[in-house]
Design a protein around this motif. Structure first.
Motif, PDB file in Angstrom:
ATOM      1  N   PHE A  22     -88.878 -60.272 -16.807  1.00 45.64           N
ATOM      2  CA  PHE A  22     -87.995 -60.120 -15.665  1.00 45.64           C
ATOM      3  C   PHE A  22     -87.259 -58.787 -15.830  1.00 45.64           C
ATOM      4  CE2 PHE A  22     -88.365 -64.478 -17.031  1.00 45.64           C
ATOM      5  CZ  PHE A  22     -88.705 -65.164 -15.865  1.00 45.64           C
ATOM      6  N   ARG A  23     -87.251 -57.980 -14.802  1.00 45.47           N
ATOM      7  CA  ARG A  23     -86.496 -56.736 -14.856  1.00 45.47           C
ATOM      8  C   ARG A  23     -85.832 -56.494 -13.503  1.00 45.47           C
ATOM      9  NH1 ARG A  23     -92.033 -54.639 -15.128  1.00 45.47           N
ATOM     10  NH2 ARG A  23     -92.610 -53.720 -13.108  1.00 45.47           N
ATOM     11  N   GLY A  24     -84.740 -55.783 -13.528  1.00 44.69           N
ATOM     12  CA  GLY A  24     -84.024 -55.537 -12.286  1.00 44.69           C
ATOM     13  C   GLY A  24     -83.100 -54.351 -12.414  1.00 44.69           C
ATOM     14  N   THR A  25     -82.693 -53.802 -11.268  1.00 43.23           N
ATOM     15  CA  THR A  25     -81.758 -52.692 -11.220  1.00 43.23           C
ATOM     16  C   THR A  25     -80.746 -52.940 -10.121  1.00 43.23           C
ATOM     17  OG1 THR A  25     -83.159 -51.431  -9.685  1.00 43.23           O
ATOM     18  CG2 THR A  25     -83.471 -51.014 -12.053  1.00 43.23           C
ATOM     19  N   GLU A  26     -79.595 -52.314 -10.267  1.00 45.79           N
ATOM     20  CA  GLU A  26     -78.569 -52.344  -9.235  1.00 45.79           C
ATOM     21  C   GLU A  26     -78.025 -50.934  -9.050  1.00 45.79           C
ATOM     22  OE1 GLU A  26     -74.212 -54.270  -8.153  1.00 45.79           O
ATOM     23  OE2 GLU A  26     -75.014 -54.426 -10.190  1.00 45.79           O
ATOM     24  N   ASP A  27     -78.027 -50.459  -7.816  1.00 47.00           N
ATOM     25  CA  ASP A  27     -77.470 -49.143  -7.491  1.00 47.00           C
ATOM     26  C   ASP A  27     -75.950 -49.247  -7.481  1.00 47.00           C
ATOM     27  OD1 ASP A  27     -76.753 -46.690  -6.521  1.00 47.00           O
ATOM     28  OD2 ASP A  27     -78.179 -46.680  -4.869  1.00 47.00           O
ATOM     29  N   LEU A  28     -75.303 -48.498  -8.372  1.00 50.23           N
ATOM     30  CA  LEU A  28     -73.852 -48.539  -8.483  1.00 50.23           C
ATOM     31  C   LEU A  28     -73.164 -47.460  -7.660  1.00 50.23           C
ATOM     32  CD1 LEU A  28     -73.607 -49.104 -12.347  1.00 50.23           C
ATOM     33  CD2 LEU A  28     -73.517 -50.823 -10.538  1.00 50.23           C
ATOM     34  N   GLY A  29     -73.975 -46.587  -7.042  1.00 52.81           N
ATOM     35  CA  GLY A  29     -73.409 -45.500  -6.271  1.00 52.81           C
ATOM     36  C   GLY A  29     -73.090 -44.301  -7.154  1.00 52.81           C
ATOM     37  N   GLY A  30     -72.961 -43.154  -6.514  1.00 51.72           N
ATOM     38  CA  GLY A  30     -72.638 -41.943  -7.259  1.00 51.72           C
ATOM     39  C   GLY A  30     -73.707 -41.525  -8.236  1.00 51.72           C
ATOM     40  N   GLY A  31     -74.957 -41.924  -7.979  1.00 50.14           N
ATOM     41  CA  GLY A  31     -76.053 -41.556  -8.872  1.00 50.14           C
ATOM     42  C   GLY A  31     -76.193 -42.455 -10.084  1.00 50.14           C
ATOM     43  N   LEU A  32     -75.372 -43.511 -10.184  1.00 45.47           N
ATOM     44  CA  LEU A  32     -75.449 -44.435 -11.310  1.00 45.47           C
ATOM     45  C   LEU A  32     -76.218 -45.693 -10.935  1.00 45.47           C
ATOM     46  CD1 LEU A  32     -71.844 -44.344 -12.820  1.00 45.47           C
ATOM     47  CD2 LEU A  32     -73.909 -43.298 -13.765  1.00 45.47           C
ATOM     48  N   ALA A  33     -76.876 -46.284 -11.923  1.00 42.36           N
ATOM     49  CA  ALA A  33     -77.572 -47.557 -11.728  1.00 42.36           C
ATOM     50  C   ALA A  33     -77.505 -48.355 -13.021  1.00 42.36           C
ATOM     51  CB  ALA A  33     -79.023 -47.325 -11.317  1.00 42.36           C
ATOM     52  N   ALA A  34     -77.478 -49.666 -12.879  1.00 41.60           N
ATOM     53  CA  ALA A  34     -77.529 -50.562 -14.030  1.00 41.60           C
ATOM     54  C   ALA A  34     -78.855 -51.305 -13.989  1.00 41.60           C
ATOM     55  CB  ALA A  34     -76.366 -51.551 -14.008  1.00 41.60           C
ATOM     56  N   GLY A  35     -79.359 -51.664 -15.129  1.00 42.44           N
ATOM     57  CA  GLY A  35     -80.636 -52.368 -15.171  1.00 42.44           C
ATOM     58  C   GLY A  35     -80.734 -53.293 -16.362  1.00 42.44           C
ATOM     59  N   PHE A  36     -81.656 -54.230 -16.296  1.00 44.40           N
ATOM     60  CA  PHE A  36     -81.933 -55.119 -17.418  1.00 44.40           C
ATOM     61  C   PHE A  36     -83.436 -55.322 -17.519  1.00 44.40           C
ATOM     62  CE2 PHE A  36     -82.296 -58.137 -13.999  1.00 44.40           C
ATOM     63  CZ  PHE A  36     -83.210 -59.077 -14.447  1.00 44.40           C
ATOM     64  N   TRP A  37     -83.868 -55.744 -18.698  1.00 47.48           N
ATOM     65  CA  TRP A  37     -85.295 -56.012 -18.953  1.00 47.48           C
ATOM     66  C   TRP A  37     -85.374 -57.123 -19.996  1.00 47.48           C
ATOM     67  CZ3 TRP A  37     -89.346 -52.038 -17.738  1.00 47.48           C
ATOM     68  CH2 TRP A  37     -90.628 -52.467 -18.078  1.00 47.48           C
ATOM     69  N   LEU A  38     -85.949 -58.249 -19.616  1.00 49.90           N
ATOM     70  CA  LEU A  38     -86.164 -59.372 -20.513  1.00 49.90           C
ATOM     71  C   LEU A  38     -87.650 -59.696 -20.523  1.00 49.90           C
ATOM     72  CD1 LEU A  38     -83.194 -61.653 -19.373  1.00 49.90           C
ATOM     73  CD2 LEU A  38     -83.270 -60.192 -21.401  1.00 49.90           C
ATOM     74  N   GLU A  39     -88.281 -59.611 -21.689  1.00 50.64           N
ATOM     75  CA  GLU A  39     -89.737 -59.773 -21.780  1.00 50.64           C
ATOM     76  C   GLU A  39     -90.089 -60.701 -22.944  1.00 50.64           C
ATOM     77  OE1 GLU A  39     -93.555 -56.853 -22.492  1.00 50.64           O
ATOM     78  OE2 GLU A  39     -91.906 -56.135 -21.237  1.00 50.64           O
ATOM     79  N   SER A  40     -90.851 -61.732 -22.630  1.00 44.79           N
ATOM     80  CA  SER A  40     -91.191 -62.760 -23.607  1.00 44.79           C
ATOM     81  C   SER A  40     -92.681 -62.729 -23.937  1.00 44.79           C
ATOM     82  CB  SER A  40     -90.815 -64.138 -23.056  1.00 44.79           C
ATOM     83  OG  SER A  40     -91.238 -65.168 -23.924  1.00 44.79           O
ATOM     84  N   PRO A  41     -93.049 -62.909 -25.211  1.00 44.74           N
ATOM     85  CA  PRO A  41     -94.473 -63.036 -25.548  1.00 44.74           C
ATOM     86  C   PRO A  41     -95.015 -64.394 -25.111  1.00 44.74           C
ATOM     87  CG  PRO A  41     -93.137 -63.407 -27.488  1.00 44.74           C
ATOM     88  CD  PRO A  41     -92.185 -63.015 -26.405  1.00 44.74           C
ATOM     89  N   ILE A  42     -96.310 -64.429 -24.796  1.00 46.37           N
ATOM     90  CA  ILE A  42     -96.969 -65.667 -24.380  1.00 46.37           C
ATOM     91  C   ILE A  42     -98.220 -65.871 -25.225  1.00 46.37           C
ATOM     92  CG2 ILE A  42     -98.190 -66.845 -22.508  1.00 46.37           C
ATOM     93  CD1 ILE A  42     -96.498 -65.345 -20.536  1.00 46.37           C
TER      94      ILE A  42
END
Length: 418
Positions: free
Chosen positions: A78-98
């Motif tokens: 699962f990964r995602g981003t959020e535009d914080l404005g002013g050229g900034l962004a936050a993001g996360f990445w969660l990856e599980s082995p299968i």
């Protein structure tokens, strides 16, 4: 199928909608019918005179398996981003082995990657568990991506000790991924130059004065181990990678140092230092790959002793190529490693020969679509002087008179990405 929620990101049960946000679910399911065989031989000569000896020949241990991750590592993320404005962004990445062959491993951990990031014109600051910078050259410049029976022999030598034991070369647990890491990535608009730097906290207790450092504790029994000292620095990693990519050329240099052990009272610190250089060039009809690598296991002393334990090095190289053939791709590589034990001759015995191994890998991938592919891979490792590297599966039989020699294997499988 990739599922993206763009424009709205639901936060728990609050129902708060955040514009300029995205969430992506992605993954790979890879399954193969695989075979592994490790052959050991008796290298002693038969004798008719006393002492009488009959050569024991060879012994092979093999395994057939329905395996996973032979072309691409199976995963769910699962990964995602959020535009914080002013050229900034936050993001996360969660990856599980299968482990899709038996279904035993799924979303129990996010051990492949678990990070949160802040991005902008300055680049990216990334916190959490992530790939080690020094690992990238082992996989990016390997036609097999350091996966399956055809994987780069350099990566095999870094994951295992010269005799085939687990724990990483020199006890390095930070070869592939690093936990508790603070990473920085250069911004992309630098005329082809790219880079990353990483520092990982060891998260051990520090004692002041150092003489207050307690004895170590057995992690299995919980009993105090009088012969060990509580580690105060093991687990720390410092490394980085800098490269240049422009058109068909991609080249990168990386270096990393991982602290694998320390003893305050003995005044010693054990490190595994890795340096490698990789490059690729795409001619269109042929893409060439190459890598040079040096890994050193060292012990530093607060007070230099009269007799120092020898350092141990492993040096390796890889040359490889991929050739597009219609909807498919032919992959081939040759890799070689040599362990430098730095042993010296004594009055009573000659120096011990350094272990070394070489590997040839060949594969064909047939793309049924952009997301689904069939593949077949064969590989063979030749070990010398006690090296015990395998293509996977069972370890060598090395008891008695038998010495590890060859390891062969194949993967026939299907990969589906979503």
């Amino acid at each position: 199928m990739k599922k993206s929620l763009i424009g709205i990101f639901v936060l728990g049960a609050t129902g708060i909608a955040c514009a300029q946000s995205s969430l992506t679910i992605f993954g790979v399911v890879d399954a193969s019918v695989s075979h592994y065989a490790s052959k050991s031989e008796d290298g002693n000569s038969a004798t008719l005179a006393s002492p009488f000896y009959v050569n024991q020949g060879s012994v092979t241990v093999s395994r057939n398996a329905l395996a996973n991750s032979a072309y691409n590592n199976s995963r769910l993320g699962f990964r995602g981003t959020e535009d914080l404005g002013g050229g900034l962004a936050a993001g996360f990445w969660l990856e599980s082995p299968i482990t899709n062959d038996d279904g035993a491993t799924g979303l129990s951990t996010f051990s492949r990657r678990s990070t949160v990031s802040l991005m902008g014109g300055f680049g990216e600051i990334r916190l959490g568990r992530d790939f080690a910078p020094t690992f990238w050259n082992d996989t990016v410049y390997d036609p097999f991506g350091a996966v399956g029976v055809g994987a780069n022999l350099i990566s095999s030598a870094s994951l295992f000790n010269p005799t085939g034991g687990a724990g990483g070369f020199g006890g390095n647990a930070n070869y592939l991924r690093v936990s508790n890491a603070i990473g920085y990535f250069l911004p992309p608009a630098l005329g082809g130059f790219y880079g990353q730097f990483m520092y990982a906290l060891h998260e051990n207790n520090a004692y002041d004065p150092g003489t207050a450092t307690p004895p170590g504790v057995n992690p299995v029994t919980g009993q105090v181990n009088a012969g060990a000292v509580a580690s105060t620095r093991a687990g720390r990693y410092v490394g980085g990678r800098i490269g240049y990519a422009n058109g068909p050329l991609d080249v990168a240099l990386s270096y990393g140092s991982s602290t694998v052990g320390d003893n305050y009272f003995a005044g010693t610190t054990d490190d595994v230092n890795t340096a490698n250089l990789g490059a690729s060039y795409d001619f269109g009809i042929l893409k060439l790959f190459g890598e040079l690598s040096r890994v050193r296991s060292t012990r530093d002393y607060a007070v230099a002793p009269l007799f120092r334990l020898p350092d141990t090095d492993v040096n390796g190289y890889l040359i490889g190529a991929t050739v597009p053939v219609g909807p498919g791709l032919v992959r081939a590589s040759f890799s070689r490693v040599k362990y430098d034990l730095n042993s010296a001759a004594t009055t009573f015995s000659p120096p011990v020969p350094d272990p070394k191994a070489s590997k040839f890998s060949l594969s064909y991938v047939h793309n049924l679509s952009k997301r689904t592919a069939l593949y077949a891979t064969v590989a063979r490792i030749s070990n010398q002087n006690g090296a015990a590297l395998t293509v996977g599966g069972p370890a060598f039989i090395s008891t008695g008179v038998f010495t590890p020699k060859t390891s062969t294997g194949y993967d026939f499988g299907i990969r589906h990405a979503f």
